[in-house]
Write a protein that holds these residues in place. Structure first.
Motif, PDB file in Angstrom:
ATOM      1  N   ALA A   1      43.143  19.767  13.982  1.00 19.11           N
ATOM      2  CA  ALA A   1      42.427  18.697  14.696  1.00 19.11           C
ATOM      3  C   ALA A   1      41.216  19.227  15.459  1.00 19.11           C
TER       4      ALA A   1
ATOM      5  N   THR B   1      46.251  17.393  20.693  1.00 16.70           N
ATOM      6  CA  THR B   1      47.104  17.323  19.504  1.00 16.70           C
ATOM      7  C   THR B   1      48.032  18.532  19.453  1.00 16.70           C
TER       8      THR B   1
ATOM      9  N   LYS C   1      41.672  27.111  18.823  1.00 15.75           N
ATOM     10  CA  LYS C   1      42.407  25.880  18.573  1.00 15.75           C
ATOM     11  C   LYS C   1      42.267  25.495  17.103  1.00 15.75           C
ATOM     12  N   GLY C   2      43.096  24.539  16.688  1.00 12.48           N
ATOM     13  CA  GLY C   2      42.986  24.047  15.319  1.00 12.48           C
ATOM     14  C   GLY C   2      44.172  24.369  14.444  1.00 12.48           C
TER      15      GLY C   2
ATOM     16  N   GLY D   1      46.705  22.798  14.343  1.00 10.11           N
ATOM     17  CA  GLY D   1      47.130  21.488  13.829  1.00 10.11           C
ATOM     18  C   GLY D   1      46.023  20.767  13.075  1.00 10.11           C
TER      19      GLY D   1
ATOM     20  N   GLU E   1      39.013  17.564  18.571  1.00  8.54           N
ATOM     21  CA  GLU E   1      39.344  18.186  19.866  1.00  8.54           C
ATOM     22  C   GLU E   1      38.075  18.695  20.546  1.00  8.54           C
TER      23      GLU E   1
ATOM     24  N   SER F   1      52.370  20.135  19.482  1.00 10.28           N
ATOM     25  CA  SER F   1      53.692  19.920  20.076  1.00 10.28           C
ATOM     26  C   SER F   1      53.631  19.882  21.601  1.00 10.28           C
ATOM     27  N   THR F   2      52.770  20.700  22.219  1.00 10.47           N
ATOM     28  CA  THR F   2      52.654  20.676  23.679  1.00 10.47           C
ATOM     29  C   THR F   2      52.003  19.365  24.116  1.00 10.47           C
TER      30      THR F   2
ATOM     31  N   ASP G   1      46.061  27.551  20.607  1.00  7.56           N
ATOM     32  CA  ASP G   1      46.765  28.571  19.833  1.00  7.56           C
ATOM     33  C   ASP G   1      46.637  29.938  20.489  1.00  7.56           C
TER      34      ASP G   1
ATOM     35  N   LYS H   1      56.812  24.641  27.052  1.00 10.56           N
ATOM     36  CA  LYS H   1      55.837  23.598  26.684  1.00 10.56           C
ATOM     37  C   LYS H   1      56.101  22.324  27.482  1.00 10.56           C
TER      38      LYS H   1
ATOM     39  N   GLY I   1      46.640  21.482  24.197  1.00  7.97           N
ATOM     40  CA  GLY I   1      47.212  22.812  24.007  1.00  7.97           C
ATOM     41  C   GLY I   1      46.202  23.768  23.395  1.00  7.97           C
TER      42      GLY I   1
ATOM     43  N   LYS J   1      50.752  32.249  24.168  1.00  9.65           N
ATOM     44  CA  LYS J   1      49.367  31.995  23.755  1.00  9.65           C
ATOM     45  C   LYS J   1      48.355  32.877  24.499  1.00  9.65           C
TER      46      LYS J   1
HETATM   47  C1  5RP Z   1      45.818  21.404  17.149  1.00 11.06           C
HETATM   48  C2  5RP Z   1      45.673  22.403  18.240  1.00 11.06           C
HETATM   49  C3  5RP Z   1      46.841  22.623  19.124  1.00 11.06           C
HETATM   50  O1  5RP Z   1      46.454  22.460  20.456  1.00 11.06           O
HETATM   51  C4  5RP Z   1      47.344  24.030  18.927  1.00 11.06           C
HETATM   52  O2  5RP Z   1      47.625  24.214  17.563  1.00 11.06           O
HETATM   53  C5  5RP Z   1      48.607  24.288  19.762  1.00 11.06           C
HETATM   54  O3  5RP Z   1      49.675  23.584  19.225  1.00 11.06           O
HETATM   55  P1  5RP Z   1      51.119  23.617  19.865  1.00 11.06           P
HETATM   56  O4  5RP Z   1      51.027  22.933  21.194  1.00 11.06           O
HETATM   57  O5  5RP Z   1      51.964  22.864  18.870  1.00 11.06           O
HETATM   58  O6  5RP Z   1      51.547  25.061  20.000  1.00 11.06           O
HETATM   59  O7  5RP Z   1      44.656  23.024  18.434  1.00 11.06           O
HETATM   60  O8  5RP Z   1      44.693  21.383  16.312  1.00 11.06           O
END
Ligand code: 5RP
Length: 222
Positions: free
Chosen positions: A103, A32, A98-99, A101, A107, A34-35, A88, A7, A86, A125
Motif C-alpha cells: 500500500a 494499512t 513501508k509497503g 502490504g 500511504e 496488521s498493526t 516494516d 502491536k 505501521g 521493526k
Molecule cells: C503496508 C505497510 C505496513 O505498515 C507494514 O507492512 C507493516 O505491517 P504490519 O503492521 O502488518 O507489520 O507499509 O503497506
C-alpha cells in the motif's frame, strides 16, 4: 508479550495519543497492515468524536466501514490532522521502509497530506540502518523489466512480487540486499527511474513520532 500483543499495545497507545485532537472536524489518516488493523479496531471506540477518515488502502477502508466509521475520498477533505500507520523498518531518524502490504503509494500520499505522522511499530521493526527488509517499489506493469535492470545498476536485487496487484493496478518489485546508508538519496534515485510510481522509503517525509512497542512498555521516540 509476543509480537501481536506489542502491536495491540502501540495501537492502543496511538488512539490515546490522538484522542485530544479529535473533534467534529477532525479527519484521521489510517494506514494499512496488521498493526493499523488493531488501530482501526480501537479507533472504533471513539466513533462519533471525530468527522471521519481517509484510508491508505481498500482493505483499511473496508475495515473502517465495517465499524461504521466514515471514510472519505482524499479529494473531498481539506487536510488530515493526523496519520497513524505501521512500518516494516524504522531507523532512529524515523525514516521508514513501508509497503510490505503493497500500500506504499497511497500511504505516502496520505502521509504527505497529514499535519502529523504517528508511526506505530513493535520493537522488531527498529534498526540502525534500513535495508534488512526488502524495499518495495511500485511499478507500472509494462516497465517492470526495465525498472528491475535500473535497480540492479543501483546495487539492489529486485524480486517481482508475483500474484500481487496494488490498489492502483500496478506491480511490486522488492529490492533485496541493500544497506541503505543514504535513505534520502536512494528515495530520490528510485523515484527518478521512469516507470516507478513510488518506493517504500519514507525519508523525505519521515514519521514525526514513533510509538514503539517493547518488552518494557510503549516508548515514544521523536
Ligand atoms: C503496508 C505497510 C505496513 O505498515 C507494514 O507492512 C507493516 O505491517 P504490519 O503492521 O502488518 O507489520 O507499509 O503497506
Amino acid at each position: 508479550m509476543n509480537q501481536d500483543q506489542l502491536k495491540q499495545a502501540v495501537a492502543r497507545a496511538a488512539v490515546e495519543y490522538i484522542t485530544p485532537m479529535l473533534d467534529s472536524d477532525t479527519i484521521v489518516g489510517v494506514g494499512t497492515g496488521s498493526t493499523a488493523n488493531y488501530f482501526i479496531d480501537y479507533l472504533a471506540e471513539k466513533k462519533g468524536l471525530f468527522d471521519g477518515t481517509v484510508a491508505s488502502s481498500e482493505a483499511s477502508a473496508e475495515r473502517l466501514q465495517s465499524h461504521g466509521i466514515p471514510v472519505y475520498d482524499l479529494n473531498a477533505v481539506d487536510g488530515i490532522r493526523v496519520y497513524v500507520d505501521g512500518a516494516d523498518e524504522t531507523n532512529p531518524l524515523l525514516q521508514l521502509i513501508k509497503g510490505g502490504g503493497a500500500a506504499l503509494t497511497r500511504e505516502k500520499i496520505v502521509a504527505a497530506c497529514s499535519e502529523e505522522f504517528v508511526c506505530i511499530a513493535d520493537e522488531s521493526k527498529w534498526v540502525e540502518v534500513l535495508g534488512n527488509f526488502p524495499l518495495p517499489v511500485e511499478v507500472i506493469p509494462m516497465a517492470r523489466s526495465y525498472v528491475a535492470r535500473e535497480i540492479v545498476k543501483l546495487g539492489g536485487d529486485p524480486v517481482y512480487r508475483e500474484d500481487v496487484t496494488t490498489d492502483n493496478g500496478n506491480v511490486i518489485l522488492d529490492v533485496h540486499n541493500m544497506q541503505i546508508a543514504k535513505p534520502l538519496a536512494l528515495e530520490d534515485a528510485l523515484n527518478n527511474i521512469t516507470g516507478v510510481v513510488t518506493n517504500g522509503l519514507f525519508a523525505a517525509r519521515p514519521a514525526d513520532i514513533l510509538l514503539l512497542g517493547t518488552a518494557d512498555g510503549v516508548k515514544t521516540v521523536k
